[in-house]
Design an enzyme around this catalytic site. Structure first.
Site, PDB file in Angstrom:
ATOM      1  N   ASP A 364       0.833  -1.205   0.000  1.00  0.00           N
ATOM      2  CA  ASP A 364       0.000   0.000   0.000  1.00  0.00           C
ATOM      3  C   ASP A 364       0.870   1.258   0.000  1.00  0.00           C
ATOM      4  O   ASP A 364       2.050   1.227  -0.351  1.00  0.00           O
ATOM      5  CB  ASP A 364      -0.970  -0.049   1.198  1.00  0.00           C
ATOM      6  CG  ASP A 364      -2.298   0.626   0.904  1.00  0.00           C
ATOM      7  OD1 ASP A 364      -2.343   1.873   0.938  1.00  0.00           O
ATOM      8  OD2 ASP A 364      -3.286  -0.085   0.641  1.00  0.00           O
ATOM      9  N   ASP A 365       0.298   2.361   0.402  1.00  0.00           N
ATOM     10  CA  ASP A 365       0.909   3.685   0.328  1.00  0.00           C
ATOM     11  C   ASP A 365       2.263   3.737   1.043  1.00  0.00           C
ATOM     12  O   ASP A 365       2.450   3.116   2.078  1.00  0.00           O
ATOM     13  CB  ASP A 365      -0.064   4.686   0.962  1.00  0.00           C
ATOM     14  CG  ASP A 365       0.277   6.128   0.656  1.00  0.00           C
ATOM     15  OD1 ASP A 365       1.270   6.382  -0.036  1.00  0.00           O
ATOM     16  OD2 ASP A 365      -0.487   7.008   1.125  1.00  0.00           O
ATOM     17  N   ARG A 441      -6.448  16.369   3.100  1.00  0.00           N
ATOM     18  CA  ARG A 441      -5.415  15.350   3.325  1.00  0.00           C
ATOM     19  C   ARG A 441      -4.068  15.808   2.737  1.00  0.00           C
ATOM     20  O   ARG A 441      -3.338  15.014   2.173  1.00  0.00           O
ATOM     21  CB  ARG A 441      -5.856  14.005   2.722  1.00  0.00           C
ATOM     22  CG  ARG A 441      -5.206  12.784   3.363  1.00  0.00           C
ATOM     23  CD  ARG A 441      -5.880  11.495   2.901  1.00  0.00           C
ATOM     24  NE  ARG A 441      -5.222  10.318   3.439  1.00  0.00           N
ATOM     25  CZ  ARG A 441      -4.460   9.491   2.724  1.00  0.00           C
ATOM     26  NH1 ARG A 441      -4.258   9.703   1.447  1.00  0.00           N
ATOM     27  NH2 ARG A 441      -3.905   8.434   3.288  1.00  0.00           N
ATOM     28  N   TRP A 475      -6.281   1.290  -7.092  1.00  0.00           N
ATOM     29  CA  TRP A 475      -6.326   2.670  -7.599  1.00  0.00           C
ATOM     30  C   TRP A 475      -7.108   3.522  -6.604  1.00  0.00           C
ATOM     31  O   TRP A 475      -8.321   3.450  -6.518  1.00  0.00           O
ATOM     32  CB  TRP A 475      -7.000   2.684  -8.961  1.00  0.00           C
ATOM     33  CG  TRP A 475      -7.004   4.012  -9.655  1.00  0.00           C
ATOM     34  CD1 TRP A 475      -7.708   5.130  -9.297  1.00  0.00           C
ATOM     35  CD2 TRP A 475      -6.280   4.342 -10.834  1.00  0.00           C
ATOM     36  NE1 TRP A 475      -7.469   6.146 -10.182  1.00  0.00           N
ATOM     37  CE2 TRP A 475      -6.598   5.694 -11.147  1.00  0.00           C
ATOM     38  CE3 TRP A 475      -5.413   3.653 -11.671  1.00  0.00           C
ATOM     39  CZ2 TRP A 475      -6.080   6.351 -12.260  1.00  0.00           C
ATOM     40  CZ3 TRP A 475      -4.898   4.313 -12.781  1.00  0.00           C
ATOM     41  CH2 TRP A 475      -5.225   5.637 -13.060  1.00  0.00           C
ATOM     42  N   ASP A 476      -6.392   4.356  -5.855  1.00  0.00           N
ATOM     43  CA  ASP A 476      -7.025   5.128  -4.784  1.00  0.00           C
ATOM     44  C   ASP A 476      -7.241   6.578  -5.220  1.00  0.00           C
ATOM     45  O   ASP A 476      -6.618   7.074  -6.176  1.00  0.00           O
ATOM     46  CB  ASP A 476      -6.144   5.078  -3.530  1.00  0.00           C
ATOM     47  CG  ASP A 476      -6.937   5.241  -2.250  1.00  0.00           C
ATOM     48  OD1 ASP A 476      -8.135   5.587  -2.315  1.00  0.00           O
ATOM     49  OD2 ASP A 476      -6.357   5.021  -1.169  1.00  0.00           O
ATOM     50  N   MET A 477      -8.121   7.261  -4.522  1.00  0.00           N
ATOM     51  CA  MET A 477      -8.383   8.691  -4.722  1.00  0.00           C
ATOM     52  C   MET A 477      -8.994   9.198  -3.423  1.00  0.00           C
ATOM     53  O   MET A 477     -10.007   8.686  -2.974  1.00  0.00           O
ATOM     54  CB  MET A 477      -9.325   8.901  -5.911  1.00  0.00           C
ATOM     55  CG  MET A 477      -9.462  10.338  -6.356  1.00  0.00           C
ATOM     56  SD  MET A 477     -10.580  11.324  -5.343  1.00  0.00           S
ATOM     57  CE  MET A 477     -12.126  10.460  -5.553  1.00  0.00           C
ATOM     58  N   ASN A 478      -8.394  10.217  -2.796  1.00  0.00           N
ATOM     59  CA  ASN A 478      -8.700  10.492  -1.399  1.00  0.00           C
ATOM     60  C   ASN A 478      -9.222  11.885  -1.081  1.00  0.00           C
ATOM     61  O   ASN A 478      -9.088  12.332   0.061  1.00  0.00           O
ATOM     62  CB  ASN A 478      -7.453  10.216  -0.545  1.00  0.00           C
ATOM     63  CG  ASN A 478      -7.230   8.730  -0.332  1.00  0.00           C
ATOM     64  OD1 ASN A 478      -8.097   8.021   0.143  1.00  0.00           O
ATOM     65  ND2 ASN A 478      -6.049   8.261  -0.719  1.00  0.00           N
ATOM     66  N   CYS A 520     -10.790   2.359  -5.681  1.00  0.00           N
ATOM     67  CA  CYS A 520     -10.852   2.788  -4.284  1.00  0.00           C
ATOM     68  C   CYS A 520     -10.888   4.303  -4.278  1.00  0.00           C
ATOM     69  O   CYS A 520     -10.263   4.950  -5.119  1.00  0.00           O
ATOM     70  CB  CYS A 520      -9.632   2.272  -3.508  1.00  0.00           C
ATOM     71  SG  CYS A 520      -9.564   2.845  -1.792  1.00  0.00           S
ATOM     72  N   ASP A 542     -13.312   2.297   3.953  1.00  0.00           N
ATOM     73  CA  ASP A 542     -12.120   2.257   4.803  1.00  0.00           C
ATOM     74  C   ASP A 542     -12.440   1.726   6.192  1.00  0.00           C
ATOM     75  O   ASP A 542     -11.536   1.487   6.995  1.00  0.00           O
ATOM     76  CB  ASP A 542     -11.511   3.661   4.927  1.00  0.00           C
ATOM     77  CG  ASP A 542     -10.691   4.042   3.704  1.00  0.00           C
ATOM     78  OD1 ASP A 542     -10.439   3.168   2.854  1.00  0.00           O
ATOM     79  OD2 ASP A 542     -10.310   5.224   3.586  1.00  0.00           O
TER      80      ASP A 542
END
Length: 776
Positions: A364-365, A441, A475-478, A520, A542
């Site tokens: 992950d990140d 964030r 594929w994340d986007m926050n 995601c 989450d």
């Protein structure tokens, strides 16, 4: 399929009929949508709305042609403002030539069988037939196409609209929804799904009353604030009986659903792109295409309608290469390490997870640039060699050597101001040139309406995927959008961002067809059919607390199939709620969908390790059912949530029973199934649960010859070697009995004693029951 005489149009699926006709004024009037009916010789006199005299002060649309037709009181298939319909309409245009007033009438129709265009917007595939209705406004030389796409076996119809300007005068599209459905009110209730971060998909039920109910996202994305999925149902409709309509939208940006009830008892249902800050200019010969809205109906209650929609998504939204492809059991390092990891630590996590049955390790990140917290490095793709001296390529090889696949997290759409990318290209971000941008964030979003930004993302992700053996991408986007750019066509920005996003993910998923992409967005902030058109599964929240997830997953399951819902078993106490829930319940909830783990197996106690290994084996044995079985929610006799998932042949099914708080007055638990074969016999067995003796606290002294401290070393040591088996529910029973009165399960714990026939659930306890056809 479509039957028409040029005036009446009858669209049939396997179980549904959708009927409308062209009035002599050129308006298209809606007649019927519901269970399939037979119509002889196009005679719709029995089902169409009747008009014999105008109501009150109604505005007559074209008195010289039909002196009874007022748009405001008619069931319309398509409507437009300023000609007498004072309800919300699916279209609003403006031009210097005609202002806001336009008049569209029927021109012709066409039946097509060619694939749908998915060049810019995602489109469902493998449809059976497409009907196109052409409308025109001659005075303004503007044409509208109403598209109806039939999915026969799924009992789903998709609709969208195309607006074409053939006039030299530009026209501004201020509103262009994808569908309008007018019905007569039958004591309808609206069910929407709202929430926020880590609290997605809460059901909101509202009886319709005169007025308009609007649910919308203005965040730039489909949003966890309100999902584009919604239902309309009779107030008395239940899980298995009554009329239920389900609607959704194949789109990932700002959306709106409107349900309006008039004082005359007419209901208008609309869905599409949110007109908030929307202004799309069409010059001569330019067109605008709305995304597809999809809807279905069943008179067999919520389960009947959801079965239609689940089948449609699995067969016509998910890319064909992923259709019925079994998804791996994932181990993700995020909650085990957050940003604090190195190569040795993540290899150890993967190695231990492999021992217990995990098949794919996801890093992950935190693997790139100066990314040691969430304020640095986002937007850069240089690998952090301090953490990963072997690089991603070397790490992937080491993970593969363990016998596992390797996956990687990305957040390609955002950038930290403290990054190399931002220092070089601050103009690539979404912000005003005149104001300081608002961060979320510690991030800004990249402006994906720019082709050069799209190309940057495609190029850099391609380099990573080409260099290392990566078989999964998260594929994340926050964050939500803010600070729209002060550019000339800012009214087009929200939509053009989504078109840019679709170009990026379409390019990458087609270029790397072997890579499993999981969507995601801080969990379910972009859980929609648009993303699912490219990525076959989405991280649903989450929040990994099993009790919370039960409600979240239940919400998604009204319209999204199990195969699309990604779930993780995490540690206890949970990192979001601090709640303590048993390892069995955490697994039982997560198993309904795509199973993963987000913890460090090395840090589990011996009891939890034992349970993890046994339960992952159960999941793998029945993986095809957990991911692709037909889902039903069952009626419950005791307030517990009961879920059933069955294979297509109805020879195997799994039932999950999920309790809330332990009661001192437990009611009888009845397991009554849905749609098993009435004439066959089945075995019913609960999945064995082992109880840690520490769960009983000081009660263990009731059976011990000496008193011990329940929190002392003796009990602590004993708990590592001694467990107490659960009850055994074992039955051989006919399908008719299971579908009918059901099986009465062993009684729950009520504090008066315990033996092998007492079910101990405790707070948030659960059970899985395996039901299989008995062969002689």
């Amino acid at each position: 399929m479509t039957i028409s005489n040029g005036e009446v149009f009858i669209l049939n699926t396997q179980d549904l009929s959708y009927v409308f006709h062209v009035d002599k004024t050129g308006l298209i009037l809606h007649d019927y949508f519901g269970q399939r009916i037979e119509i002889k010789d196009f005679d719709i006199s029995a089902i169409k709305q009747k008009t014999s005299i105008m109501k009150g002060t109604s505005t007559i649309y074209k008195e010289e042609i039909n002196d009874q037709l007022a748009m405001d009181n008619a069931l319309l298939e398509f409507s437009f403002p300023h000609k007498g319909d004072y309800r919300s309409t699916p279209i609003l245009l403006k031009s210097d030539k005609s202002g806001y007033t336009f008049d569209f009438s029927y021109k012709k129709y066409e039946i097509k069988n060619s694939p749908l265009d998915n060049e810019e917007l995602p489109a469902p595939h493998d449809h059976d037939e497409e009907l196109v209705i052409y409308l025109e406004d001659n005075s303004n030389e503007i044409e509208i196409e109403l598209h109806y796409v039939i999915f026969f076996d799924s009992n789903v119809i998709a609709r969208n609209m195309v607006i074409i300007n053939k006039d030299k005068t530009p026209v501004h599209v201020l509103k262009a929804l994808s569908m309008q459905l007018d019905l007569i009110n039958r004591e309808f209730e609206l069910k929407n799904f709202v929430g926020g971060w880590s609290n997605e998909m809460n059901e909101v039920n509202q009886m319709l009353a005169p007025g308009r109910i609007v649910h919308e996202s203005r965040t730039g994305f489909s949003s966890h604030k309100v999902n584009p999925l919604f239902l309309i149902k009779n107030k008395d409709a239940s899980l298995d009986n009554g009329d239920v309509y389900i609607f959704n939208l194949i789109y990932s940006g700002n959306h709106i659903s409107e349900v309006e009830l008039t004082p005359y008892g007419l209901v208008r249902i609309q869905s599409g792109i949110n007109p908030f800050c929307f202004d799309f200019e069409l010059k001569e010969n330019e067109s605008f295409k709305s995304p597809y809205a999809v809807f279905t109906f069943s008179n067999k209650g919520i389960n009947g309608a959801r079965s239609n929609m689940h089948k449609f998504v699995n067969e016509h939204v998910i890319a064909s290469r992923w259709k019925e492809a079994l998804r791996p059991v994932v181990i993700n390092n995020w909650e085990a390490t957050y940003f604090k990891f190195n190569e040795s630590k993540v290899i150890n996590i993967a190695k231990k997870a492999k021992e217990y049955g995990a098949e794919l390790f996801v890093l992950d990140d935190g693997w790139f640039s100066t990314r040691n917290d969430d304020s640095h490095g986002l937007g850069d793709y240089s690998i952090n060699k301090k953490k990963l001296p072997s690089g991603l390529k070397g790490l992937a090889k080491k993970v593969n050597k363990l016998g596992m696949k390797f996956g990687l997290w990305f957040e390609p759409e955002a950038v930290n101001p403290q990054s190399d990318l931002y220092s070089v290209h601050p103009e690539w971000t979404i912000k005003s040139t005149k104001l300081n941008p608002s961060l979320s964030r510690h991030e800004l979003l990249l402006n994906l309406s720019k082709v050069e930004v799209q190309d940057y993302i495609i190029e850099n992700i391609s380099k990573i995927l080409d260099d290392a053996h990566i078989e999964y991408v998260k594929w994340d986007m926050n964050r939500h959008m803010s600070d729209l750019p002060d550019e000339e066509n800012v009214g087009e920005f929200y939509h053009r961002y989504i078109l840019g996003l679709y170009r990026v993910i379409r390019t990458l998923t087609e270029k790397y067809p072997h890579v499993l992409f999981e969507g995601c967005a801080s969990g379910g902030n972009r859980f929609d059919l648009g993303i699912l058109s490219y990525m076959p599964q989405i991280w649903s929240s989450d929040n990994t607390d099993a009790h919370e997830r039960l409600i979240i997953q239940r919400g998604y399951l009204y319209g999204y199939p199990l195969s699309t819902i990604s779930n993780h078993v995490s540690c206890s106490h949970n990192h979001q709620t601090l709640r303590e829930i048993s390892i069995d319940t955490r697994y039982n909830v997560a198993s309904f969908g795509v199973l993963g783990y987000e913890l460090n197996f090395s840090e589990l106690n011996k009891f939890e390790k034992q349970r993890c290994k046994a339960l992952i084996e159960v999941y793998k044995k029945y993986r095809d059912i957990f991911q692709y079985g037909e889902f039903f929610e069952l009626h419950s006799s005791n307030g517990h949530i009961m879920w059933q998932v069955s294979n297509k042949e109805k020879t195997k099914c799994i039932v999950g029973e999920f309790a809330s708080l332990q009661s001192m007055l437990p009611k009888e638990s009845i397991l009554a199934t849905h749609e098993l074969d009435q004439n066959k016999f089945y075995t019913v067995n609960n999945v064995e649960v082992l109880h840690n003796i520490k769960e009983f606290g000081g009660l263990i002294n009731m059976i011990l010859p000496i008193h011990v401290n329940p929190n002392g070393k003796i009990v602590d040591i004993a708990s590592k070697f001694v467990t107490m088996p659960s009850e055994k529910d074992h039955y051989e029973v006919s399908g008719s009995a299971l579908n009918g009165s059901g099986v009465i399960l062993t009684p729950e714990w009520s504090a008066t004693g315990i033996n092998e026939s007492v079910r101990i659930l405790r707070d948030f306890g659960s059970r899985l029951y395996l039901i299989e056809e008995k062969y002689e």
